[in-house]
Design a protein around this motif. Structure first.
Motif, PDB file in Angstrom:
ATOM      1  N   THR A  37       0.827  -1.207   0.000  1.00 27.80           N
ATOM      2  CA  THR A  37       0.000   0.000   0.000  1.00 27.80           C
ATOM      3  C   THR A  37       0.862   1.258   0.000  1.00 27.80           C
ATOM      4  OG1 THR A  37      -1.814  -1.116   1.148  1.00 27.80           O
ATOM      5  CG2 THR A  37      -1.758   1.279   1.270  1.00 27.80           C
ATOM      6  N   VAL A  38       1.871   1.288   0.863  1.00 28.12           N
ATOM      7  CA  VAL A  38       2.738   2.474   0.956  1.00 28.12           C
ATOM      8  C   VAL A  38       3.570   2.642  -0.306  1.00 28.12           C
ATOM      9  CG1 VAL A  38       4.681   3.507   2.205  1.00 28.12           C
ATOM     10  CG2 VAL A  38       2.808   2.424   3.467  1.00 28.12           C
ATOM     11  N   PHE A  39       4.247   1.572  -0.732  1.00 26.86           N
ATOM     12  CA  PHE A  39       5.065   1.658  -1.940  1.00 26.86           C
ATOM     13  C   PHE A  39       4.201   1.948  -3.164  1.00 26.86           C
ATOM     14  CE2 PHE A  39       8.495  -1.142   0.111  1.00 26.86           C
ATOM     15  CZ  PHE A  39       9.355  -0.062   0.284  1.00 26.86           C
ATOM     16  N   GLY A  40       3.044   1.260  -3.255  1.00 23.99           N
ATOM     17  CA  GLY A  40       2.171   1.462  -4.408  1.00 23.99           C
ATOM     18  C   GLY A  40       1.609   2.868  -4.460  1.00 23.99           C
ATOM     19  N   GLY A  41       1.169   3.387  -3.312  1.00 19.30           N
ATOM     20  CA  GLY A  41       0.637   4.747  -3.282  1.00 19.30           C
ATOM     21  C   GLY A  41       1.691   5.769  -3.642  1.00 19.30           C
ATOM     22  N   THR A  42       2.897   5.585  -3.125  1.00 23.24           N
ATOM     23  CA  THR A  42       3.994   6.511  -3.428  1.00 23.24           C
ATOM     24  C   THR A  42       4.320   6.496  -4.918  1.00 23.24           C
ATOM     25  OG1 THR A  42       4.931   6.217  -1.207  1.00 23.24           O
ATOM     26  CG2 THR A  42       6.399   7.075  -2.917  1.00 23.24           C
ATOM     27  N   ALA A  43       4.424   5.293  -5.494  1.00 19.94           N
ATOM     28  CA  ALA A  43       4.711   5.191  -6.930  1.00 19.94           C
ATOM     29  C   ALA A  43       3.606   5.826  -7.758  1.00 19.94           C
ATOM     30  CB  ALA A  43       4.882   3.723  -7.318  1.00 19.94           C
ATOM     31  N   ARG A  44       2.363   5.587  -7.384  1.00 25.33           N
ATOM     32  CA  ARG A  44       1.234   6.143  -8.129  1.00 25.33           C
ATOM     33  C   ARG A  44       1.259   7.675  -8.097  1.00 25.33           C
ATOM     34  NH1 ARG A  44      -2.158   3.772  -5.316  1.00 25.33           N
ATOM     35  NH2 ARG A  44      -1.963   1.806  -6.440  1.00 25.33           N
ATOM     36  N   GLN A  45       1.542   8.229  -6.933  1.00 32.24           N
ATOM     37  CA  GLN A  45       1.579   9.690  -6.810  1.00 32.24           C
ATOM     38  C   GLN A  45       2.731  10.296  -7.597  1.00 32.24           C
ATOM     39  OE1 GLN A  45       1.690   9.469  -2.592  1.00 32.24           O
ATOM     40  NE2 GLN A  45      -0.482   9.915  -2.316  1.00 32.24           N
ATOM     41  N   ARG A  46       3.841   9.596  -7.674  1.00 31.26           N
ATOM     42  CA  ARG A  46       5.000  10.125  -8.399  1.00 31.26           C
ATOM     43  C   ARG A  46       4.836   9.982  -9.909  1.00 31.26           C
ATOM     44  NH1 ARG A  46      10.297   7.686  -7.009  1.00 31.26           N
ATOM     45  NH2 ARG A  46      11.174   9.652  -7.726  1.00 31.26           N
ATOM     46  N   LEU A  47       4.128   8.957 -10.345  1.00 30.24           N
ATOM     47  CA  LEU A  47       4.013   8.679 -11.769  1.00 30.24           C
ATOM     48  C   LEU A  47       2.860   9.419 -12.443  1.00 30.24           C
ATOM     49  CD1 LEU A  47       4.596   4.812 -11.663  1.00 30.24           C
ATOM     50  CD2 LEU A  47       6.150   6.496 -12.657  1.00 30.24           C
ATOM     51  N   THR A  48       1.915   9.928 -11.666  1.00 33.66           N
ATOM     52  CA  THR A  48       0.702  10.516 -12.226  1.00 33.66           C
ATOM     53  C   THR A  48       0.773  12.040 -12.212  1.00 33.66           C
ATOM     54  OG1 THR A  48      -0.542   8.643 -11.313  1.00 33.66           O
ATOM     55  CG2 THR A  48      -1.807  10.522 -12.113  1.00 33.66           C
ATOM     56  N   PRO A  49       0.480  12.690 -13.338  1.00 34.57           N
ATOM     57  CA  PRO A  49       0.405  14.151 -13.333  1.00 34.57           C
ATOM     58  C   PRO A  49      -0.666  14.638 -12.367  1.00 34.57           C
ATOM     59  CG  PRO A  49       0.401  13.292 -15.585  1.00 34.57           C
ATOM     60  CD  PRO A  49       0.226  12.123 -14.671  1.00 34.57           C
ATOM     61  N   ASP A  50      -0.440  15.797 -11.784  1.00 28.09           N
ATOM     62  CA  ASP A  50      -1.362  16.325 -10.786  1.00 28.09           C
ATOM     63  C   ASP A  50      -2.785  16.407 -11.317  1.00 28.09           C
ATOM     64  OD1 ASP A  50      -2.142  17.803  -8.318  1.00 28.09           O
ATOM     65  OD2 ASP A  50      -2.432  19.429  -9.759  1.00 28.09           O
ATOM     66  N   GLU A  51      -2.946  16.828 -12.578  1.00 29.68           N
ATOM     67  CA  GLU A  51      -4.293  17.047 -13.110  1.00 29.68           C
ATOM     68  C   GLU A  51      -5.051  15.751 -13.353  1.00 29.68           C
ATOM     69  OE1 GLU A  51      -1.491  17.128 -16.742  1.00 29.68           O
ATOM     70  OE2 GLU A  51      -1.485  17.817 -14.653  1.00 29.68           O
ATOM     71  N   LEU A  52      -4.388  14.601 -13.212  1.00 32.43           N
ATOM     72  CA  LEU A  52      -5.036  13.301 -13.402  1.00 32.43           C
ATOM     73  C   LEU A  52      -5.068  12.467 -12.133  1.00 32.43           C
ATOM     74  CD1 LEU A  52      -3.548  12.344 -16.878  1.00 32.43           C
ATOM     75  CD2 LEU A  52      -5.988  12.339 -16.345  1.00 32.43           C
ATOM     76  N   LEU A  53      -4.489  12.965 -11.061  1.00 31.09           N
ATOM     77  CA  LEU A  53      -4.294  12.135  -9.876  1.00 31.09           C
ATOM     78  C   LEU A  53      -5.611  11.759  -9.205  1.00 31.09           C
ATOM     79  CD1 LEU A  53      -2.245  10.688  -8.243  1.00 31.09           C
ATOM     80  CD2 LEU A  53      -1.666  12.808  -7.062  1.00 31.09           C
ATOM     81  N   GLY A  54      -6.597  12.639  -9.242  1.00 33.95           N
ATOM     82  CA  GLY A  54      -7.899  12.293  -8.677  1.00 33.95           C
ATOM     83  C   GLY A  54      -8.537  11.131  -9.404  1.00 33.95           C
ATOM     84  N   ARG A  55      -8.490  11.176 -10.744  1.00 36.64           N
ATOM     85  CA  ARG A  55      -9.092  10.099 -11.532  1.00 36.64           C
ATOM     86  C   ARG A  55      -8.330   8.793 -11.387  1.00 36.64           C
ATOM     87  NH1 ARG A  55      -9.415  13.655 -16.883  1.00 36.64           N
ATOM     88  NH2 ARG A  55      -8.028  14.903 -15.578  1.00 36.64           N
TER      89      ARG A  55
END
Length: 410
Positions: A335-353
């Motif tokens: 969960t921690v590693f996956g969430g961190t990777a997701r936040q780093r890989l996703t542009p801010d304007e798409l992170l909610g989706r």
């Protein structure tokens, strides 16, 4: 779309102060929700003795994400993160406060309870993606800081939702059935007050603001589908949840019949799992290296498979406690590693989706796993759920490993 900037700076002028507010809000809010996690089924059991009707209170929360999750993520990407979280908290306070009044005045009915659980879930569909998208804006996209923040937030979530909130909620329910609901309403109000002090956190302006909501949803799905690492993170999390819930859905029966534990002993087994998760939440952010996104859930599934295998081949309560602690640690680490990777890989304007889509996939897989686990045990016996999870998790880990090797070979 532009790729997320690794060196993006936090919008909040005082990231430490902003993180502290997020942590305080999480702790207060989750403790309140943990109380209601215990109080809702207890109230449902007072209102009806029909097992199916009682189960509707759990299904309503899942249904909210499956019905509203994707469009909510699209709207979150258009709105300021802070405002979205504050409004969602205040809406949840109003919903659970109204339920508390209905319980106090003894006019509550089962349909009203199920409706309130569903509406609380709908508000959560807005709050959770906004909170995930807000975190990089508060602490930046530095790997170490993001991992540390995610570890602390998810540890608070586990502590409040699994270890602190439910026993307090159950105890308060015995004193007065409305008390935990009033407590949760107050917790949401306090959480909103804490979040109101965050700096303005608006998503980057994009053409998505001018698109119809469902076209915006498709844009998010398209981005997620084309990004190999984000796609594997989503598939990996869905597989992890699916396999875990196949075994967990009937774990209480397995523990009673195969492990010969009492109801109190079963509580200790769950505490062991939570303890493993808390330990991982503390230790994981201190690791120097963030594993590649393509291996996070592969390793997590392999560890989960070994853990459940240990429970199956050595049906002993102490072995099961240790194995569940390992499984809990694997879950928190992923969960921690996956969430961190997701936040780093996703542009801010798409992170909610992207966050909402991931959550919908995870919740859908968890619900499917719970149903499948019950069916397997009903047909094949108590060992079927644990055996299926162990074999399935190890097989899924192997498949993800093959996919990773092929992607590296391109």
């Amino acid at each position: 779309m532009t790729e997320a900037m690794e060196d993006q700076q936090p919008i909040d002028a005082s990231p430490g102060r902003g993180l502290n507010r997020l942590l305080a809000s999480t702790g207060v809010s989750i403790a309140g929700q943990g109380m209601v996690l215990a109080a809702v089924p207890l109230l449902a059991a007072r209102l009806t003795s029909d097992p199916f009707e009682v189960s509707l209170t759990v299904a309503a929360s899942y249904a909210a994400w499956l019905v509203v999750g994707l469009p909510a993520g699209a709207l979150v990407d258009r709105w300021p993160r802070r405002t979205t979280m504050v409004v969602a908290d205040l809406v949840r306070a109003a919903i659970v406060g109204a339920l508390a009044v209905a319980v106090l005045t003894e006019v509550v009915q089962l349909w009203a309870l199920v409706s309130c659980v569903f509406l609380l879930g709908v508000a959560g569909c807005f709050f959770d993606p906004a909170a995930q998208a807000a975190l990089p804006l508060v602490v930046g996209r530095d790997q170490k800081r993001l991992a540390s923040a995610n570890g602390r937030i998810w540890s608070l979530d586990l502590l409040g939702r699994s270890m602190v909130g439910p026993p307090i909620g159950a105890a308060l329910f015995v004193i007065g059935a409305s008390i935990p609901f009033f407590g949760n309403a107050g917790a949401f109000v306090l959480s909103a007050a804490l979040l109101a002090g965050l700096g303005r956190m608006a998503p980057s302006p994009t053409i998505a603001e001018h698109l119809p909501v469902f076209r915006s949803v498709r844009e998010g799905l398209r981005y997620l589908g084309r990004h190999s690492e984000l796609r594997l993170l989503t598939i990996g999390m869905a597989l992890f949840n699916l396999m875990y819930n196949i075994a967990y859905s009937t774990l209480v029966l397995f523990a009673r019949e195969r492990l010969q534990v009492t109801e109190t002993g079963f509580g200790f087994l769950l505490a062991a799992s939570a303890g493993g998760g808390l330990a991982a939440g503390y230790l994981v952010p201190r690791l120097r290296v963030q594993p590649p996104a393509t291996v996070i859930y592969g390793v997590g599934l392999a560890v989960q498979g070994v853990g459940w295998l240990g429970i199956l081949v050595s049906p002993n309560a102490w072995v099961a406690g240790l194995a569940l602690a390992v499984v809990g640690a694997a879950s928190m680490s992923a969960t921690v590693f996956g969430g961190t990777a997701r936040q780093r890989l996703t542009p801010d304007e798409l992170l909610g989706r992207v966050s909402a889509t991931t959550r919908v996939a995870g919740i859908g897989a968890a619900a499917l796993g719970a149903v499948a686990g019950g069916g397997l045990v009903h047909v094949w016996g108590l060992n079927a759920g644990v055996a299926t999870t162990s074999c399935g998790a190890l097989a899924a880990a192997a498949v993800l490993g093959v996919v990773r090797r092929r992607s590296l070979g391109r």
